[in-house]
Every structure is written in C-alpha cells, then in structure tokens.
Design a protein around this motif. Structure first.
Motif, PDB file in Angstrom:
ATOM      1  N   SER A 247      -2.434   0.472  -4.198  1.00 36.94           N
ATOM      2  CA  SER A 247      -2.720  -0.462  -3.494  1.00 36.94           C
ATOM      3  C   SER A 247      -3.047  -1.923  -4.142  1.00 36.94           C
TER       4      SER A 247
ATOM      5  N   LEU B 277      -4.232   7.763  -0.668  1.00 38.17           N
ATOM      6  CA  LEU B 277      -3.923   6.547  -1.071  1.00 38.17           C
ATOM      7  C   LEU B 277      -3.518   6.756  -2.547  1.00 38.17           C
TER       8      LEU B 277
ATOM      9  N   PRO C  82      -6.801  -1.392   1.552  1.00 40.74           N
ATOM     10  CA  PRO C  82      -5.324  -0.810   1.793  1.00 40.74           C
ATOM     11  C   PRO C  82      -5.235  -0.464   3.169  1.00 40.74           C
ATOM     12  N   ARG C  83      -3.887  -0.711   3.583  1.00 38.38           N
ATOM     13  CA  ARG C  83      -3.530  -0.373   4.900  1.00 38.38           C
ATOM     14  C   ARG C  83      -3.757   0.976   5.294  1.00 38.38           C
TER      15      ARG C  83
ATOM     16  N   THR D  70       0.759  -1.274  -0.091  1.00 40.15           N
ATOM     17  CA  THR D  70       0.008  -0.027   0.074  1.00 40.15           C
ATOM     18  C   THR D  70       1.126   1.201  -0.206  1.00 40.15           C
TER      19      THR D  70
ATOM     20  N   ARG E  82       0.923   5.443   0.084  1.00 39.06           N
ATOM     21  CA  ARG E  82       0.146   6.775   0.554  1.00 39.06           C
ATOM     22  C   ARG E  82       1.121   7.835   0.544  1.00 39.06           C
TER      23      ARG E  82
END
Length: 472
Positions: A96, A93, A101-102, A85, A87
């Motif tokens: 991912s 974001l 997503p984390r 993931t 960011r």
C-alpha cells in the motif's frame, strides 16, 4: 453649447456594468459545469477505470516480490497520484502507498467482486476495486482511489476582485464613450429647439453614433437653410410688393390731383404694376399648392387639371408672350418634326415655359438671341431654352432649383423676382412626369432642357379616365 464636461449618467453605467457582470457569471457557470463534467462524469474518472485493469495486472506480477510491488505502488502515487492498497483474498496486506491502508472487503463484497472482477464507487473518494486475476478463482484484489479534483486556487478572492475591478473600469470607459456623444447630441437638440440655429453636435466618429450625429447636423443645416429662406422670402416679397404698390400710389395721387388726361396716362403704368403683383402672388400660391400636393396634405387642392394639349400650340403661345414682354430680345424658334400632344395642365405648363423664357431674357443682355428648340422623342417631347447670358457658376448650379435661391443676388435684386421661377418650373415639370435639367458655364449662357411624356393613345386615355372616374 456649454463647455462643461459631460456628466456620466449613472443609469447607463449601471446597465453596462450589470451586462458585463452577467456575462462573467455566465462564463463562470459554464466553466463550473465543464469542470464538474471533467472531474466527475467526464473523461478523467473514466481514464482510470479503463486503465485500472492494466495497472493491476502489471502490479500483480510482483505479488511474490513485496519490495518490487511496493516500489511500483509508490511510483504510481508519485506520478499518477493514485492511492492503492493491495490485499490477498484472505485480507492479508500485500502492499500500500497509503499511510493507513484501506480495510479489507467484506465477504459480500468479495462475493460480488468474484463475479464482476471490477467495482467502482461514484461517491467521493472515487474508488475502483479490481480483482486478481482477471479470470479464475479470486486470489487478491486492489483498491485504487483516484486523485481528488484540484480545489480552488488560494488567491481566488483576489482574482475575483481584480476581474470585478477590470469590469467596472471597462464599463466606465465604454459608458463614457457612449454617454459623451449622446449628451452632445441632446444638448445640440435642445439648443436648436430653443432657437440657436448654429447649434451642432461636434461629434466626429466612424460608428453608428457618428452616423446619427452626422444625420442630426445635416438636418440642422437643412432646417437652418429653410428658416433663413423663409426670412429671405418675407424680405424679398415685401420688397417686390412695396415697389409696384408705391408706383401705383404715386400714379393714383397724380391722377387724383391732375386732369382726366393725366389719369388715363397713368392707367398703363398701374396695369403694368398690377400685372407684376399678380405674377408674384401667383408664383407664391402655385409653389405652395404644389408643396401641399407633394406632401399629400389632407384636403389639399389637386395639383394638376389635365387635358389634351397640343405642344406646338403651347410653345407658339409661349413665344408670343415672350416677344411681347421682352421686345429687346430676339427669339429664335426651331421645331424639328411634328410635336406630340400632351396630357397636361395647360395653365401650369404654360407657367413653366414662361418662367424658363423669362429667366433667359432676364439674365442676358438686350439684343441677344434666346433660342426655343423643340423636337419629338420616343413617347415624349424635348424642349430647350438657350440664352447668351451671363451663365451660372458651377458652385451655384446644384442649388438653382431650391426655392428662393438666386445665383447673383445683386443682379437678381435689379431684375426682380424672389427665386421661385426655376424651382416652380421644375416642380411643374416633375408633376407632369418629366425632367428639367440645366447646363451652364459662366459667360457662355445657359441651356434649360425639359423632357415631357407624350399623351397616351386615345383608347388608353379613355380607359384611364374611366378608371379614375370609378375610383373617385
């Protein structure tokens, strides 16, 4: 031995099975440790840590190209099983390859990442956080989860059952390969102990068990031979004692019923028979005496009473006794040079030479020549007794020094004796530190060769006597 199939002992099978199972458990334990090292602390996690910065730097080039970045992460997930993931530093974001997503990092985590640029979590799932770019203000970051270690195969229990079954089968086969010869050996030992002299193991192997079985069979052969020899000794001694005793009784009866003149005529026969009895008993007792000394039995009579003996005088007396006992033979005595003195037991050594000469006359035809040859050696003496007799078969030659063995039993019965002459002579010679060997061929006579050590010099002999006296 019975023909029943040997029963497999449960204890032996259980021990072998447990040993095999313990080995499997040790192998499994070692494999588990190795797998844990590879999956957690070994090269597998460190592979991703060492290459995480490279992966992220490649993906960072596509930050402004969302489709290209997503494609790169998808390929990493398919080929390397990486779950990533990416960011922006504000939590937005970028891309991912995870269904969910984390979550963004907290402010504290971002501050720590600003300093270290790479963080990793040892707890599963193993996560690596890499800051973007490597230097300068933090703009974005990637959260990378390494693939989990492979779990156990679905058919693990089936594989375990197969392994345990194979272990049991191999244990049974191995235990039987050990148990069968051991049971045969035990059965043969019990049978031999119960009096079955023909009991043998019947084991024919090329390993250590085969060697043990072979040694047992050889021991059984030896025990059987000794027991049979003792029975033959009793039979032969009984026969040899019965004959002169019967003649003595007849002579005494005739003397008792007749006149004094007839009694005097019988005294010669009685004396001859008594001499034969005395010689037989003396041979048996001397052999037993040497056996006790050889076995170092506590309280045994010392075998030798050594004194200074002139070899020439010893041989002259032996020749005189032979000519008197066997006037039908010619005795040729030849001495080469001056014979050395001996440190020997004159009674026993005389018995040895008498036995050799008596055998030469006993097994050769009347009016043939018996030769007595003697010559000095370096620190020793060699004496040979040669005859022109019937000779000895090659198969019997190795057994002639065995007590109670006689090569020609029918002739031995005719000539008398119980098979102790050569055995006794050899034991006496060996007790004096010498050797006695035989050379013979059927129909060409026999040569008995004796080699004895000479007496030590006078000074050395006195020193040895003082040492012996001090030790006693």
């Amino acid at each position: 031995m019975s023909g029943r199939r040997p029963r497999l002992p449960g204890r032996l099978l259980l021990r072998i099975y447990l040993v095999g199972l313990a080995q499997l458990l040790l192998i499994a334990f070692a494999f588990t440790l190795a797998r844990r090292y590879v999956n957690e602390g070994g090269p597998r996690p460190h592979f991703y840590e060492r290459n995480a910065a490279y992966f992220v730097s490649e993906w960072a080039r596509f930050r402004d190209q969302p489709e290209e970045l997503q494609g790169a992460l998808d390929r990493a997930g398919q080929q390397l099983r990486l779950r990533v993931t990416m960011r922006a530093v504000d939590g937005r974001l970028l891309a991912s390859n995870l269904p969910r997503p984390r979550e963004p990092l907290s402010a504290e985590e971002l501050q720590q990442l600003e300093t270290d640029r790479m963080e990793s979590s040892p707890e599963p799932p193993h996560t690596i956080v890499v800051g973007i770019p490597e230097k300068g203000p933090l703009e974005a970051y990637a959260l990378m989860e390494t693939p989990p270690p492979p779990g156990p195969p679905p058919d693990l229990w089936i594989m375990l059952a197969v392994v345990l079954g194979c272990t049991a089968i191999t244990s049974i086969v191995f235990a039987r390969s050990l148990a069968v010869p051991l049971q045969q050996l035990a059965a043969a030992a019990r049978a031999l102990g119960s009096g079955n002299l023909g009991a043998r193991t019947g084991v024919r192997r090329r390993d250590e068990l085969g060697q043990v079985a072979e040694a047992f069979d050889e021991m059984a052969e030896r025990v059987t031979y000794l027991l049979r020899s003792q029975k033959e000794l009793l039979a032969n001694v009984s026969h040899e004692l019965r004959t002169p005793l019967a003649r003595i009784r007849v002579a005494l009866d005739l003397a008792n019923e007749g006149s004094a003149e007839l009694a005097r005529e019988s005294l010669g026969d009685i004396a001859e028979d008594l001499g034969e009895l005395e010689r037989l008993i003396s041979d048996v007792l001397t052999a037993a005496r040497l056996d006790l000394a050889t076995e170092q039995t506590p309280g045994a009579t010392p075998p030798l009473r050594r004194e200074h003996v002139e070899a020439q005088s010893l041989l002259d007396k032996a020749a005189t006794r032979f000519r008197s006992a066997r006037p039908e033979h010619r005795l040729d005595v030849r001495v080469e040079g001056a014979l050395p003195a001996l440190e020997a037991d004159p009674v026993l050594l005389r018995r040895a030479f008498d036995n050799l000469l008596d055998n030469a006359g006993k097994y050769s035809e009347p009016h043939t020549t018996v030769r007595l040859l003697a010559r000095p050696l370096d620190n020793g003496l060699q004496v040979e007794v040669r005859d022109e007799g019937i000779g000895i078969d090659a198969n019997d030659l190795p057994h002639l020094f065995t007590p109670f063995f006689r090569s020609d039993r029918s002739r031995a019965r005719k000539t008398g004796g119980v098979g102790l002459g050569l055995a006794l002579a050899r034991r006496i010679v060996i007790a004096h530190g010498g050797t006695l060997t035989l050379e013979s061929q059927p129909g060409q006579g026999t040569t008995a060769r004796v080699i004895l050590p000479a007496a030590p010099p006078a000074g050395q002999a006195a020193e040895q006597a003082n040492v012996a006296r001090h030790l006693s």
